[in-house]
Design an enzyme around this catalytic site. Sequence first.
Site, short mmCIF file in Angstrom:
data_model
loop_
_atom_site.label_atom_id
_atom_site.label_comp_id
_atom_site.label_asym_id
_atom_site.label_seq_id
_atom_site.Cartn_x
_atom_site.Cartn_y
_atom_site.Cartn_z
CG ASP A 34 7.30 -1.82 -4.05
OD1 ASP A 34 7.18 -3.52 -2.75
OD2 ASP A 34 7.24 -1.23 -3.40
CG HIS A 50 5.61 -7.63 -1.31
ND1 HIS A 50 6.45 -7.09 -1.86
CD2 HIS A 50 5.28 -6.32 -1.46
CE1 HIS A 50 7.24 -6.71 -1.38
NE2 HIS A 50 6.64 -5.73 -1.49
CG ASP A 76 7.06 -4.50 2.26
OD1 ASP A 76 6.34 -3.80 3.16
OD2 ASP A 76 6.70 -3.89 1.06
CG HIS A 116 11.22 -2.94 -0.58
ND1 HIS A 116 11.01 -4.32 -0.57
CD2 HIS A 116 9.69 -2.78 -0.56
CE1 HIS A 116 10.42 -5.16 -0.76
NE2 HIS A 116 9.20 -3.91 -0.47
#
Length: 966
Positions: free
Chosen positions: A56, A412, A165, A54
């Site tokens: 970001d 996000h 997420d 994951h």
Amino acid sequence: MMFHIFLLCLLCTALGAPPTDDLRSPRDTTKCGYTSCHKTDPEKLNVHLVPHSHDDVGWKRTVDQYYFGNNEKDHMGIRGVEDIINSVVQSLNEDPNRRFIQVETAFFARWWETQTDEIKTMVKELVNNGQLEMVSGGWSMNDEAATNYQSIIDQMTPRVGWQIDPFGHTNAMATVLAELGFDGLFFWRLDYRDSEARQTDRRTEFVWRGNSDLGSKSDIFTSLLYENYNAPLYFCWDIQCGDEPIIDDKSSTEYNVKRKVDQFHKRIAAQAKNYQTNNILITMGGDFTYQAAEMYYVNIDRLIKGFQEFHPEINMIYSTPSCYLNAVRESAERNGITFPLETNDFMPYATSRHTYWTGYYSSRPNSKRFERQGNNLLQVAKHLVAFENAKNKSFEGDVIELKKIMGVMQHHDAITGTEKQHVTDDYVRMLTNAMQEAQKSIHTMIFDLLKYAVDDESVGATLNSCLLSNVTRCAESGEQRFTVAVYNPHGHTVSHFVRVPVVSTKYSVAGLHGGKIPFQISPVIDTFSKVPGTQSLYELTFKATDIPPLGVNYFYITKEDSTVNEPNLIEPSDKTVLGTESTGIEIDSTTGLLKSVTLNGVNQVVSQQFLYYQSSNASGGTRSSGAYVFRPSAGTEALIISDKTEFVTYQGEIFDEVHQKFNDWLKQSIRVYKNENYIEFDWIVGPLSYVNKLGIEVITRYITDLDNEATFYTDSNGRQLIKRVRNHRPTYEYTNEEPISGNYYPVTSRIVIKDKMKKIDMAILNDRSQGGSSLTDGQVELMIHRRLMNDDEFGVEEVLNEREYGEGVIVRGQHYLFSGFMSSLPDNVRLLTLESFAPNKLLLRLEHPFSKDDDEILGKPVIVDLKDLLTLYTIKSVSETTLGSNQLKSDNVRLQFPIKGNEKATGKELTKEEDETLKVTLNPMEIRTFILDVEARQLTRITGSANIHLPHTLLTLLFIAICVFH
């Protein structure tokens, strides 16, 4: 997003073919899609291990810092995403059994552009044989609270949603993914009570119907991750993990295979109890994992071998989300398992009794507004690029960077405002540069649209957008003469009020073909004295009338000699009733506050207050307000900032308004345009000061005597309205430890209350995402600014304390009050997207923006004739695609999952009759996407109305005023 930077024909169409049996066979690139999945066993529990990272797209570090591995101190020894992808690709190439999912396309595209042809060929093989699966396909994993559905659609492509997420999940997101043709959706973050109830009741997997108007067409199978998206505790084998490796050398004193297998088996047994089929998915990875991919994969290989030896009743395999979905579907059909149907959303998100993630709905309000501006410019630029293709001119390169950064801004930890300050600054830098790049040739395109040469002295040769007009900065408007170009991106003729900061009180305004245009000049509500640049003391307002569909018009503004005429500045008035008999406001003559509103000729008691919540601190083990969390101090209510204002009213032919000053950091103008049916609230808040050494969270509250029976409605990503009931959740037992923040919901475009007895609806439309609620009947509140003293300890490790020019930031924004607005809006089609797709092809999206419940007339199906839709093109043929335009609708065969007591999902595609007549039907809330095969028409001049007959909606304001100067 329509980039086509790299090949994504990476999931073959043979989705229904049987899986392979031989897990140790050499790589077979003829197998793809579901045929590439490792075999599941109908008699065993199948454990699907899904390796993932994951990553970001900005959070503690900027996008570049995360990609290259700079600023290492911020994240536990993490190097960079570039290293992760390099490492994963090499490890996958070592063993055809291994799998990996790639999510964030922004990083992958950057990596791809620097690879050799040899590496690219290898990666294509890895994708085509199922080892590397692209999931979601977004430039980023978008937030679901603060995003607009148009921006979500723009950046998505593949077949599986991986929203693991984002901080809560919306109906509109589910609908968008279903209409994109996705087979399923995975997520994790939902209210802790909801999660516990679903785990207990085995409702962890369900069919989610995102939109009741669309029915089963909006259905998508949804699976909740078990605990989180990280690897199980003690089973992470990357650089930053430090977990004990699996040692399979039986001659070693460190041998631990059986112990580690038994430990993992306990986790499997616990998880399996909560899922209906004999398949469970376990994520093997986490934030920025797989920097040392081979180390991770070797340990997973040993784990799989260990289960084959010690727990042969378990079939443990490398897998992907797509393969898991297919296995669940097969198991359900084989065993007669049905899944519950869900229709609610998963907002707000709470992680404990006192921890509601409702603060980020309003965090960094200036960034949220800037993102909206970027989207407006992008849609306009895409239209103009498409028009230029008719003249065999390509400006596609001008908008590429803006498409990219708009995808990044949906992340996000971007539009949410939950990133570090230096990351926010970098987002602003990237978006500013991309907007400037997109504008580079807009003047050329606009002049072409009007059939003017670029060097025509009557128009000028340069174009700029006044991005700082909200702080009265537009340097070019100080010139003796300048031109304002107003573009209409809608598919219907529209009029729009244009507001331009100016430096004088004496001007004239003329239209493109001559003739004086009425206008007013008013004092600005604030001069923003600390902002550098030419300062304007006044604002010029005129109405740009009847701008044709997808058309542009020019208005010439000339500064007049001071001796020629009287000033156009409207004078102060002592009147407290402003507007007309049909649309107006009344101001309390003693307090200067709003007293009542008249809309549609009906007078309604409406008052307005500005208040603030004092933020909780983190003492005593409690949670504080932070970038994510909204939590007022325990037991407190919102405090009124001022119950009296300094005010002055103005009246003119175009509008009346009142200027209110509540204190040194809070001002507002309330404007009533003549012959319009809404009230505009233009507020300026900041710089905020801490109160009693606590953070401050400012709201505006609209107060009426309407009885909305504890019920209100908020939009879902700018689409349908979702019913909210105070202190209630429809899917689990709600506990009310946080009566304020627990009743806050994301408001991306509007919040509505309804009085059934009086048959009056009141709606507040906003210009950016904000948190909002109706905490008391008859009231609506929206949070407009936040400045905090504590971090809420959810990872950003920085207080939300934005500063500029040596003090807290100032925020300016608008609200629009409508009453009974649903029945007064015109017809029911919206042009959602128009852009170039390929040579002689255009991408067109049409939307029905209304629900069946909105209005008896507007909530009905509507027929649109595409034949004469576009002035510049003749449409030769039309093909309908999925929402993302990456697959023909007729070719999109989605996995079907049985629903308890309900029908299977169905899809709609272009019928033969529609294809032949070019007439298409839009049902309520439906979006249909088409590829148009077009041929350019031969035209001489385009200044009148184009033949586009798409009706109007006020629910989205996509205008952009463009200034041309010389």
